[in-house]
Design a protein around this motif. Structure first.
Motif, short mmCIF file in Angstrom:
data_model
loop_
_atom_site.label_atom_id
_atom_site.label_comp_id
_atom_site.label_asym_id
_atom_site.label_seq_id
_atom_site.Cartn_x
_atom_site.Cartn_y
_atom_site.Cartn_z
N ILE A 23 -11.56 -4.37 -5.88
CA ILE A 23 -12.18 -5.33 -6.80
C ILE A 23 -12.74 -6.52 -6.03
O ILE A 23 -13.86 -6.98 -6.29
CB ILE A 23 -11.16 -5.83 -7.85
CG1 ILE A 23 -10.70 -4.67 -8.74
CG2 ILE A 23 -11.78 -6.93 -8.72
CD1 ILE A 23 -9.51 -5.00 -9.62
N SER A 24 -11.98 -7.00 -5.06
CA SER A 24 -12.39 -8.19 -4.31
C SER A 24 -13.47 -7.91 -3.28
O SER A 24 -14.08 -8.84 -2.75
CB SER A 24 -11.17 -8.81 -3.61
OG SER A 24 -10.67 -7.93 -2.61
N GLY A 25 -13.70 -6.63 -2.96
CA GLY A 25 -14.72 -6.30 -1.97
C GLY A 25 -14.19 -6.15 -0.57
O GLY A 25 -14.96 -5.93 0.37
N LEU A 26 -12.87 -6.24 -0.40
CA LEU A 26 -12.28 -6.04 0.92
C LEU A 26 -12.37 -4.58 1.34
O LEU A 26 -12.37 -4.27 2.53
CB LEU A 26 -10.81 -6.51 0.92
CG LEU A 26 -10.58 -8.00 0.70
CD1 LEU A 26 -9.08 -8.29 0.57
CD2 LEU A 26 -11.18 -8.82 1.83
N LEU A 27 -12.43 -3.69 0.35
CA LEU A 27 -12.59 -2.26 0.60
C LEU A 27 -13.75 -1.73 -0.24
O LEU A 27 -14.08 -2.31 -1.27
CB LEU A 27 -11.31 -1.50 0.25
CG LEU A 27 -10.04 -1.81 1.06
CD1 LEU A 27 -8.86 -1.06 0.46
CD2 LEU A 27 -10.22 -1.45 2.53
N GLU A 28 -14.32 -0.62 0.22
CA GLU A 28 -15.41 0.03 -0.51
C GLU A 28 -14.93 1.37 -1.05
O GLU A 28 -14.29 2.14 -0.33
CB GLU A 28 -16.62 0.25 0.41
CG GLU A 28 -17.30 -1.01 0.87
CD GLU A 28 -18.06 -1.69 -0.25
OE1 GLU A 28 -18.42 -1.00 -1.23
OE2 GLU A 28 -18.30 -2.91 -0.15
#
Length: 255
Positions: free
Chosen positions: A54-59
């Motif tokens: 959700i936070s964009g740390l992972l795709e």
């Protein structure tokens, strides 16, 4: 009404020299504005991985994540993240810690300062604004960490077991405080927790995940006589034990 957040058939795996470890499989759910969602599941099933996506740390490897109807990569949604530890800086006062976000984002103006003053006053920390974090109890530190996160005016607030380092009594009190703060502020929040009672007393719905690779086993809506009842009062509601038993049975079943 358009969802604030949508997961559509999202899959994710971790990769290492030893091979691939599937973490999430075909995850689909949505979150509406102002809704409080709790995520529970077996240890290591991928709950924190969901927050990282959700936070964009992972795709995601497959599927899509949408924020306010837009693909996450195209969205300008402001996401706040509150971790297990408060990560307050001891060399900064509580007031300076609260203003850290606006300072980093070059938006530290008079309005941001007035908002910080207002929240510190509203949530009982104004007397400690010039104190170092070491002068505060664990519960007060977590409250300060929440105010620091709210100072950035996030559209979605992610809570990764923010009460787990506290003793039981303090955990109950802080959960009560923070649950009330988020409802008064009308924030959309997603909480990861191992504590089923905490999930039931804070959330509008509970998302139950399976063993890894995690799938959504069930999404349980919670209905109390007054949705704004404080968490401690919810624990004495007749339906509390029924919700607890239902979630526990779901977690203990295979898959």
């Amino acid at each position: 009404m358009e969802p604030v957040l949508e997961f559509i058939n999202v899959c994710f795996s971790y990769h290492s020299p030893d091979g691939e470890t599937p973490a999430l499989s075909d995850i689909t759910f949505s979150v509406m504005s102002g809704e409080f969602i709790a995520i529970v599941g077996p240890s290591g099933c991928g709950k924190t991985t969901l927050l990282s996506l959700i936070s964009g740390l992972l795709e995601p490897e497959a599927g899509e994540i949408r924020l306010f109807g837009k693909s996450r990569g195209m969205s300008e949604t402001n996401i706040g993240y509150m971790l297990q530890k408060d990560h307050l800086f001891e060399w900064r006062t509580i007031y300076d810690n609260v203003l850290l976000g606006p300072e980093i984002h070059h938006s530290l103006n008079q309005e941001a300062k007035e908002q910080a003053d207002s929240m510190l006053n509203t949530y009982g920390l104004s007397a400690f604004k010039d104190s170092p974090p070491s002068a505060l109890s664990g519960g007060m530190r977590q409250r300060a960490a929440l105010i620091r996160t709210l100072a950035l005016e996030p559209d979605i607030l992610l809570l990764d077991e923010p009460f787990s380092a506290l003793d039981y009594q303090t955990r109950l009190e802080v959960g009560d405080d923070i649950g009330g703060i988020l409802r008064r502020e009308g924030k959309t929040a997603i909480l990861v927790t191992h504590d089923l009672a905490e999930a039931i007393t804070l959330a509008d719905r509970v998302l139950i995940l399976s063993h890894r690779p995690a799938r959504v086993r069930k999404i349980l809506p919670l209905h109390f006589s007054d949705p704004f009842d404080p968490p401690l009062k919810r624990r004495s509601a007749p339906c509390f034990s029924e919700y607890f038993d239902e979630i526990w049975k779901e977690l203990k079943s295979n898959g």
